[in-house]
Design a protein around this motif. Structure first.
Motif, short mmCIF file in Angstrom:
data_model
loop_
_atom_site.label_atom_id
_atom_site.label_comp_id
_atom_site.label_asym_id
_atom_site.label_seq_id
_atom_site.Cartn_x
_atom_site.Cartn_y
_atom_site.Cartn_z
N UNK A 29 0.85 -1.17 -0.14
CA UNK A 29 -0.33 -0.18 0.01
C UNK A 29 1.06 1.01 0.09
N UNK A 30 2.01 0.56 -0.11
CA UNK A 30 2.93 2.23 -0.52
C UNK A 30 2.57 3.10 -1.21
N UNK A 83 -6.41 9.70 4.92
CA UNK A 83 -7.81 8.28 3.66
C UNK A 83 -6.78 7.55 3.17
N UNK A 84 -5.42 7.45 2.67
CA UNK A 84 -5.28 6.89 2.18
C UNK A 84 -4.19 6.11 2.29
N UNK A 85 -3.88 5.94 4.55
CA UNK A 85 -4.05 4.99 5.56
C UNK A 85 -5.23 4.24 5.46
N UNK A 86 -6.68 4.18 5.38
CA UNK A 86 -7.90 3.98 6.20
C UNK A 86 -8.06 3.08 4.88
N UNK A 87 -7.61 3.73 3.58
CA UNK A 87 -7.85 3.27 2.42
C UNK A 87 -7.46 1.73 1.90
N UNK A 145 -5.73 -0.15 4.98
CA UNK A 145 -6.67 -1.03 5.45
C UNK A 145 -7.79 -1.72 5.06
N UNK A 146 -8.89 -0.85 4.50
CA UNK A 146 -10.59 -1.55 4.31
C UNK A 146 -9.79 -2.03 2.51
N UNK A 147 -8.45 -1.79 2.22
CA UNK A 147 -8.19 -2.41 0.72
C UNK A 147 -7.48 -3.80 1.33
N UNK A 148 -6.64 -4.51 1.53
CA UNK A 148 -6.38 -5.10 2.80
C UNK A 148 -7.15 -5.82 3.28
N UNK A 149 -8.94 -5.29 4.04
CA UNK A 149 -9.76 -6.18 4.16
C UNK A 149 -9.88 -6.89 3.77
N UNK A 150 -10.48 -6.35 2.76
CA UNK A 150 -11.64 -6.45 1.24
C UNK A 150 -11.17 -7.76 0.23
#
Ligand code: UDP
Ligand code: MG
Length: 340
Positions: free
Chosen positions: A228-229, A286-290, A292-297
């Motif tokens: 997610x860099x 927002x990038x940080x949350x996105x 994490x959301x991406x990894x969860x998804x």
């Protein structure tokens, strides 16, 4: 499901000039290794030439051949996934159709798997014959950039040519993500993975099926799938801008105290600098949350168990898709009892 000692899985896209020779060499290698107890799985990835016809002709003669016809060209990694999904081998060999990866390395790979107790033996490219400088240079750069960006240790200069144990493959297939960078995913699952080095041969016939656009697509899947860099970039830029704005603020303040600036400049600059920094900072959050959301998804299994030794009370929580050996002296990857 009845199992076989060995599955060999090969995606093919417009490989009409290669399939016959491929089948001949792979068959010979498989027979020498495990006799009749094997399957060869060829996947036709929406070829536009006579690849599928040739496959059908071969399948009519060879009962150990399984052929899969995809509805259209889905790309190398998904074609490979389709073949792996249907495989039933206790060991699985992944190969390219153009014989750049010599199937004759199989005995050496099996030996490494046995002697070192490994679950994955991956083949690292040493010399590369007959590939353009541009191809070798971009590939080399890509693997090094990827290593910098990701937390997963993805081996350098390694394609999909590898031998895997059944439990390693089960763990791989438990990852449900759509954008699949198989060599990275295999690295992610863990277990003992050992390299062997080989010199990559020239393509048997035909052109590469990986033009620049497809290579770029693969590289993009790899980077976004394992890092997610890029999303974190805004965070870092925001932080840098906050640091910078402190200096600029000092400069503005000095100008204001000295009264050397044009009227209105101070307030204007204050607004520009502070707002810029604040916006970058918020974008970064927002990038940080996105990220994490991406990894969860992706819904990957949260962990993968290699072994459990000793009595386990109740039903052990073994992760989404784990297999277990119950004694410590069982060589890893040979006696596998799935939990489901
Ligand atoms: N391939 C595929 N679908 C595609 C592109 C490639 O199944 O859309 C297969 C191809 O037939 C070969 C393997 O993927 O078996 C690797 O392709 P290639 O040898 O052309 O890549 P290179 O070795 O040039 O990187
Ligand atoms: Mg090739």
């Amino acid at each position: 499901m009845t199992s076989k000692a060995l599955s060999i899985v090969i995606p093919c896209y417009n490989e009409e000039e290669c399939v016959d020779e491929l089948h001949r060499r792979v068959s010979a290698v498989a027979k020498a290794a495990v006799g009749e107890d094997h399957e060869i799985i060829l996947i036709n990835d929406g070829s536009r030439d006579s690849t599928w016809m040739k496959m059908q002709a071969l399948a009519a003669r060879d009962p150990r051949l399984v052929i899969i016809n995809l509805s259209r060209n889905h790309g190398h990694q998904l074609a490979l996934t389709a073949g792996l999904d249907l495989s039933c081998g206790r060991e699985i060999l992944i190969l390219d159709a153009d014989l750049q990866d010599p199937p004759e390395l199989l005995p050496q790979m099996r030996e490494a798997m046995r002697n070192l107790g490994a679950d994955v033996v991956y083949a690292v490219r040493g010399k590369r014959v007959g590939e353009s400088f541009a191809k070798r240079a971009t590939a080399s750069l890509f693997y090094r950039l990827l290593a910098k960006l990701t937390d997963t240790d993805i081996p350098l200069d390694t394609g999909d040519f590898r031998l895997m144990s059944r439990r390693a493959l089960d763990a791989l297939m438990a990852m449900p993500e759509q954008a699949r960078f198989v060599r990275g995913m295999v690295a992610w699952i863990g277990f003992k993975q050992v390299p062997i080095t080989y010199d990559r041969a020239e393509r048997l016939a035909g052109e590469t099926k990986y033009p620049f656009a497809k290579m770029f697509g693969l590289a993009f899947d790899a980077i976004t799938g394992f890092s997610t860099a890029p999303l974190r970039f805004a965070s870092h830029a925001g932080l840098a801008l906050v640091g910078l704005s402190v200096l600029i603020l000092a400069y503005i303040l000095i100008g204001w105290l000295r009264g050397t600036t044009v009227e209105g400049w101070t307030s204007l600059m204050l607004v520009v600098v502070l707002l810029g920094a604040a916006q970058m900072f918020v974008l970064g959050m927002i990038g940080e949350y996105l990220g994490r959301l991406y990894l969860e998804a992706k819904k990957r299994p949260t962990y993968i168990v290699a072994d459990v030794i000793g009595p386990v009370a109740g039903s052990p929580k073994l992760g989404h898709h784990a297999s277990t050996t119950t004694t410590s002296d069982t060589p890893i990857g040979s006696d596998i009892r799935p939990t489901k």
